[in-house]
Motif scaffolding. Structure first.
Motif, PDB file in Angstrom:
ATOM      1  N   MET A 125      41.878  29.523  47.991  1.00  0.00           N
ATOM      2  CA  MET A 125      42.223  29.230  46.651  1.00  0.00           C
ATOM      3  C   MET A 125      43.520  29.869  46.061  1.00  0.00           C
ATOM      4  SD  MET A 125      39.999  29.870  43.247  1.00  0.00           S
ATOM      5  CE  MET A 125      39.292  28.385  42.786  1.00  0.00           C
ATOM      6  N   ASP A 161      35.412  38.755  50.630  1.00  0.00           N
ATOM      7  CA  ASP A 161      36.474  38.409  49.420  1.00  0.00           C
ATOM      8  C   ASP A 161      37.568  39.156  49.815  1.00  0.00           C
ATOM      9  OD1 ASP A 161      35.890  36.548  47.776  1.00  0.00           O
ATOM     10  OD2 ASP A 161      35.129  37.738  46.289  1.00  0.00           O
ATOM     11  N   ARG A 169      29.079  42.788  37.212  1.00  0.00           N
ATOM     12  CA  ARG A 169      30.213  42.425  36.357  1.00  0.00           C
ATOM     13  C   ARG A 169      30.979  41.372  36.963  1.00  0.00           C
ATOM     14  NH1 ARG A 169      31.844  46.647  38.850  1.00  0.00           N
ATOM     15  NH2 ARG A 169      34.162  46.945  39.330  1.00  0.00           N
ATOM     16  N   PRO A 170      31.655  40.335  36.414  1.00  0.00           N
ATOM     17  CA  PRO A 170      32.693  39.409  37.102  1.00  0.00           C
ATOM     18  C   PRO A 170      33.823  40.136  37.679  1.00  0.00           C
ATOM     19  CG  PRO A 170      32.243  38.672  34.905  1.00  0.00           C
ATOM     20  CD  PRO A 170      31.736  40.025  34.944  1.00  0.00           C
ATOM     21  N   ARG A 171      34.162  40.020  38.742  1.00  0.00           N
ATOM     22  CA  ARG A 171      35.187  40.409  39.609  1.00  0.00           C
ATOM     23  C   ARG A 171      36.322  39.672  39.791  1.00  0.00           C
ATOM     24  NH1 ARG A 171      31.219  43.562  42.761  1.00  0.00           N
ATOM     25  NH2 ARG A 171      30.961  45.506  41.699  1.00  0.00           N
ATOM     26  N   VAL A 172      37.406  39.941  39.190  1.00  0.00           N
ATOM     27  CA  VAL A 172      38.811  39.119  39.366  1.00  0.00           C
ATOM     28  C   VAL A 172      39.740  39.587  40.708  1.00  0.00           C
ATOM     29  CG1 VAL A 172      40.688  38.233  38.231  1.00  0.00           C
ATOM     30  CG2 VAL A 172      38.615  38.821  36.786  1.00  0.00           C
ATOM     31  N   PRO A 173      40.005  38.710  41.564  1.00  0.00           N
ATOM     32  CA  PRO A 173      40.544  39.187  42.580  1.00  0.00           C
ATOM     33  C   PRO A 173      41.965  39.596  42.290  1.00  0.00           C
ATOM     34  CG  PRO A 173      40.500  36.950  42.540  1.00  0.00           C
ATOM     35  CD  PRO A 173      39.628  37.377  41.608  1.00  0.00           C
ATOM     36  N   ASN A 206      35.700  30.694  39.586  1.00  0.00           N
ATOM     37  CA  ASN A 206      37.022  30.636  38.528  1.00  0.00           C
ATOM     38  C   ASN A 206      36.425  31.123  37.419  1.00  0.00           C
ATOM     39  OD1 ASN A 206      35.591  28.537  37.773  1.00  0.00           O
ATOM     40  ND2 ASN A 206      37.480  27.215  37.344  1.00  0.00           N
ATOM     41  N   GLN A 212      43.320  33.445  47.933  1.00  0.00           N
ATOM     42  CA  GLN A 212      41.826  33.957  48.114  1.00  0.00           C
ATOM     43  C   GLN A 212      41.127  33.397  48.967  1.00  0.00           C
ATOM     44  OE1 GLN A 212      39.524  33.781  44.893  1.00  0.00           O
ATOM     45  NE2 GLN A 212      37.924  35.036  45.279  1.00  0.00           N
ATOM     46  N   GLN A 264      33.387  34.093  34.533  1.00  0.00           N
ATOM     47  CA  GLN A 264      32.360  34.803  35.587  1.00  0.00           C
ATOM     48  C   GLN A 264      32.789  35.048  36.973  1.00  0.00           C
ATOM     49  OE1 GLN A 264      29.141  32.376  33.214  1.00  0.00           O
ATOM     50  NE2 GLN A 264      27.857  33.570  34.508  1.00  0.00           N
ATOM     51  N   ILE A 265      34.154  34.848  37.191  1.00  0.00           N
ATOM     52  CA  ILE A 265      34.495  34.872  38.599  1.00  0.00           C
ATOM     53  C   ILE A 265      34.065  35.968  39.539  1.00  0.00           C
ATOM     54  CG2 ILE A 265      36.538  35.974  38.061  1.00  0.00           C
ATOM     55  CD1 ILE A 265      38.082  34.362  40.113  1.00  0.00           C
ATOM     56  N   GLY A 266      33.459  35.642  40.655  1.00  0.00           N
ATOM     57  CA  GLY A 266      32.887  36.727  41.500  1.00  0.00           C
ATOM     58  C   GLY A 266      31.406  36.907  41.355  1.00  0.00           C
TER      59      GLY A 266
END
Lengths: 553, 282
Positions: A403, A324, A304-308, B194, A316, B197-199
């Motif tokens: 970032m 990361d 899944r997408p991982r938001v920091p 960004n 970041q 779909q970030i990461g």
């Protein structure tokens, strides 16, 4: 399927036709490879004709070959002398009786050899007839071939006995009475099968199947049994050595010769059964499928997408091949010196004067300022010395790529939507008059703008595209939304797209404008002022409008 | 970031899951096998292959975190293709056996053919992938290696547990060989930095990959504004990965400068519409 069936039948016919033409064949009843893993010793059960085993050279007149190699025959003996007989009677469930002994007497009206054991299996369950064993009944509700298959499986494989399965029946519910799986089971368990059909059996596909006896009534049973037992008695057991046994599917070739006759048989050991019966309950399949689905779901979810995650502002780390991580920036700001203390997988070169690069809090974000001017500092891959950082800005500090994250600027979509109406939409682009303005020009008055916007052209287009005379950037305004046309001394508003052009709260297609009319185009609202432009106000510039609009977006 | 190791591990796990599905279907098979008249060997082969195909051919949507409805569609299609491949593979094994090829060898051929067909099928449905030989050969090699393991396990008493082990080993080996070959041929990955779909990151293992929001894009960007269905192509020429704007594609920037065609180097930032991606060599 038909193609394959026809092709395989043709191949078989050609093969057998050319190989065995003119020579009587021997009958192979079954084989036993249960000892194969340990001793390379195998047994083959054959029916040998009288003249062959009465030949003076017997058993030397028999030769066994496998794939071109002659195999060593250890022993050849009558099966009846070596092994006791075991018979399984397979009967229709309608024949079931309270007293099994009477039924047995009825169906087996002959004297059986000593040590013979008889079992009866119904279409509905298996019953063992043995003085020492209690009666076992396992109820089954299955169609015929499947019931026979289950009975054979329960009968099992036992190489220490001569085993016969005799099906006695007066009906069959299905036309298929014998299938490939049954054939494989018979051969694997070295069991020979006889079928005795009473009148009333309607089975179509028995032509060509050996060992089928059709009888007119019970009085013919003794003769049939004599025949069946005689055949069982004529079985021979051949023990041979085969070091290259594959386990199954082996092809054997048997030659036999007497003074007058020559016999031959090519026989393929049944098998290929790669997936012998999985001795697991059916529900375990369901459990396996559920487990697999769960694992696959976990693999999917893992991607899944991982938001920091960062509570406050932070950088970041995005350098290639680095882990990361988000480095928090203290709210009070400071220099970029803290980057030198960052733990990285490999040594990243940084500029020497990072203490001269300062971060100062400003407008809910950070102002980045390079006091040294010698640092190789790139913002969004451009050399910049001073910038108010925006969420998502990319910083290159030496070899380090960072970032900028600012949770305050990173509003969730829904929240951003809600806050939108409170932000007034102002013109981003305005026609700049090429000289001094005439007095008495009508203008558009935006509530939050410092200036009025005079209508200098005869036709003024309003929309979100930059080709308009008045560009209003908003998602609710069409590329070319409306126009204001000068007709004589009057001005008319004409709607060009959709139904969101309103004058004083009413939807219009076109209307002449009057002093003080409130016009709404999409979500932008302004007033129409006829004349009286204040000459002391500075002219609105294109740049100013653009800047304001960007701030709002 | 040991991306290649992760790629291997994920694929191995996926292969094992495929084996588990195959075994689950086999365990359920007694309930339906007897309604067929063809040889149980082929029927069981078809059942196991359908299970393997269902997961192995749905690798892309599973490991790229595509929407679940698409995953389900791929699983279903994979099961059908797997079943057909299994029929062809084990039917040919059956025939080889009839021609007196030792069972060991013929079954091995069956497993190899199955791998070959699955490998081929995996790229047939890839819209812009022009390669078919490599996945086919890779699949064949993986299938043979897996088949060898199955045969080794089959030397022991081949009961329920052993069959589960054998099928898990087959799926795992097949996927390991495939992923290993991909690791050998890929030198870079693309990471989304960004947006929705970030990461997420993709290993660039094919000489031609498409980028966009469309269903046939190899690298799919969904939820971004100003991204086209087929936005840009990534291709390898002379071991150099380059980015190319397609004719009708949207705006493309590398390091915040507009480009049409640009060779990429380590650490480059690609901007496609509103999506930011980072190109990293591995």
């Amino acid at each position: 399927m038909n193609f394959w069936k026809i092709a395989s039948v043709l191949t078989a016919v050609l093969f057998w036709g050319t190989v065995a033409l003119g020579k009587p064949t021997l009958v192979v009843v079954g084989s036993d490879a249960s000892q194969a893993m340990l001793e390379n010793s195998h047994r083959l059960f054959l029916l040998l004709p009288e003249d062959l085993h009465q030949d003076p050279y017997f058993p030397l007149n028999l030769q066994l070959q496998a794939e071109g190699t002659t195999l060593l025959v250890d022993q050849l003996e009558r099966r009846r002398d070596a092994l006791p007989l075991e018979i399984l009677l397979f009967l229709p469930s309608a024949w079931k009786q309270e007293d099994p002994a009477a039924l047995l007497q009825d169906l087996l009206p002959i004297t059986l050899p000593e040590k013979t054991r008889v079992q009866v299996s119904w279409e509905g369950g298996l019953v063992a007839f043995d003085e020492n064993l209690p009666e076992q009944i396992r109820p089954r509700q299955e169609p015929f071939p499947s019931a026979l298959r289950s009975a054979l499986k329960e009968f099992g494989s036992d190489a220490s006995k001569r085993r016969l399965v005799v099906v006695l029946t007066d009906h069959f519910p299905v036309a298929e009475w014998h299938d490939q799986q049954i054939a494989t089971l018979l051969a694997q368990n070295h069991v020979s099968l006889h079928a005795v059909f009473f009148p009333g059996v309607e089975v179509s596909n028995i032509e060509g199947t050996s060992r089928i006896h059709r009888i007119g009534g019970k009085e013919e049973l003794p003769a049939i049994w004599e025949q069946v037992l005689a055949e069982a008695d004529s079985e021979w057991m051949l023990t041979y050595q085969d070091p290259n046994w594959h386990g199954d599917g082996k092809t054997l070739q048997i030659h036999a010769r007497t003074a007058e006759q020559e016999y031959e048989v090519i026989w393929q050991a049944p098998g290929l059964h790669y997936w012998p019966e999985l001795e697991v309950p059916v529900w375990s399949g369901g459990v396996a499928l559920a487990g697999a689905t769960l694992f696959a779901g976990l693999l999917w979810w893992n991607r899944r997408p991982r938001v920091p995650v960062s509570e406050g502002m932070g950088f970041q780390l995005l350098s290639p091949r680095e882990k990361d991580q988000v480095v928090p920036i203290p709210d009070s700001g400071g220099s970029l010196e803290f980057l030198t203390k960052l733990r990285t997988q490999r040594k990243l070169r940084l500029s020497a004067n990072l203490h001269r690069v300062l971060l100062t809090p400003q407008d809910g974000s950070m102002m980045l300022e390079d006091k040294n001017y010698k640092n190789a500092l790139l913002i969004n891959r451009r050399r910049i010395h001073r910038r108010l950082l925006q969420h998502g800005d990319l910083l290159d500090v030496g070899e380090m790529v960072l970032m900028f994250h600012n949770p305050k600027q990173q509003l969730p979509e829904a929240e951003a939507e809600e806050t939108k109406p409170s932000v007034p939409v102002l013109p981003a682009v305005w026609i700049k008059p090429n000289g001094p303005l005439r007095k008495g020009l009508p203008s558009l008055q935006f509530a939050d703008a410092r200036n009025d916007f005079p209508l200098v052209r005869n036709i003024t287009f309003i929309g979100s595209a930059h080709t308009n005379d008045v560009q209003l950037i908003s998602s609710e305004i069409a590329a070319r939304h409306a126009k204001i046309v000068k007709i004589g001394g009057q001005f008319k508003l004409v709607n060009l797209a959709g139904d969101s052009t309103l004058i004083n709260g009413r939807r219009v297609e076109q209307r002449f404008l009057r002093e003080g009319d409130e016009i709404m185009v999409g979500d932008s609202s302004f007033r129409f002022r006829f004349g009286r432009p204040s000459s002391n106000k500075p002219k609105p510039s294109r740049r100013e409008g653009a800047n304001r609009s960007h701030e709002n977006v | 970031m040991p991306h290649k190791g992760k790629h291997l591990l994920e694929n191995a796990l996926l292969g094992a899951v495929a084996g588990l599905v195959a075994w689950g279907l086999l365990a359920l098979s007694p309930t339906f096998v007897e309604y067929f008249t063809i040889s149980p060997f082929v029927i069981h082969g078809i059942t196991a292959s359908a299970g393997l195909g269902a997961i192995l051919l749905a690798r892309d949507p599973l490991l790229k975190h595509l929407p679940l409805n698409e995953v389900a569609l791929h699983v279903f299609r994979g099961a059908v293709i797997g079943g057909v491949s299994g029929w062809l593979a084990f039917r040919s094994a059956d025939y080889l056996l009839a021609y007196q090829v030792p069972p060991f060898a013929s079954r091995l051929v069956g497993w190899g053919v199955l791998g070959l067909l699955l490998g081929g099928a995996s790229c047939v449905f890839h819209a812009r992938s022009h390669l078919i030989l490599r996945p086919c050969l890779g699949g064949g090699a993986g299938g043979l290696a897996g088949g060898l393991l199955v045969e080794l396990v089959a030397l022991t008493p081949f009961d329920g547990t052993a069959q589960a082990v054998a099928l898990l080993a087959y799926g795992l080996t097949y996927q390991l060989v495939q992923a290993g070959l991909e690791n050998l041929t890929s030198h870079a990955q693309l990471r989304v930095i960004n947006g929705p779909q970030i990461g997420q990151s993709w290993l660039l293992s094919s000489p031609l990959l498409s980028l966009g929001y469309g269903r046939h894009a190899d690298l799919r960007l969904s939820g971004y504004t100003e991204v086209c269905a087929h936005h840009a192509d990534l291709r390898i020429d002379n071991e150099q990965m380059s980015l190319q704007n397609v004719e009708k594609g949207g705006e493309l920037e590398v390091n915040f400068r507009k480009v049409h065609q640009q060779p990429l180097k380590d650490g480059d930032i690609i901007k496609a519409g509103s999506a930011l991606l980072q190109y990293c060599e591995t």
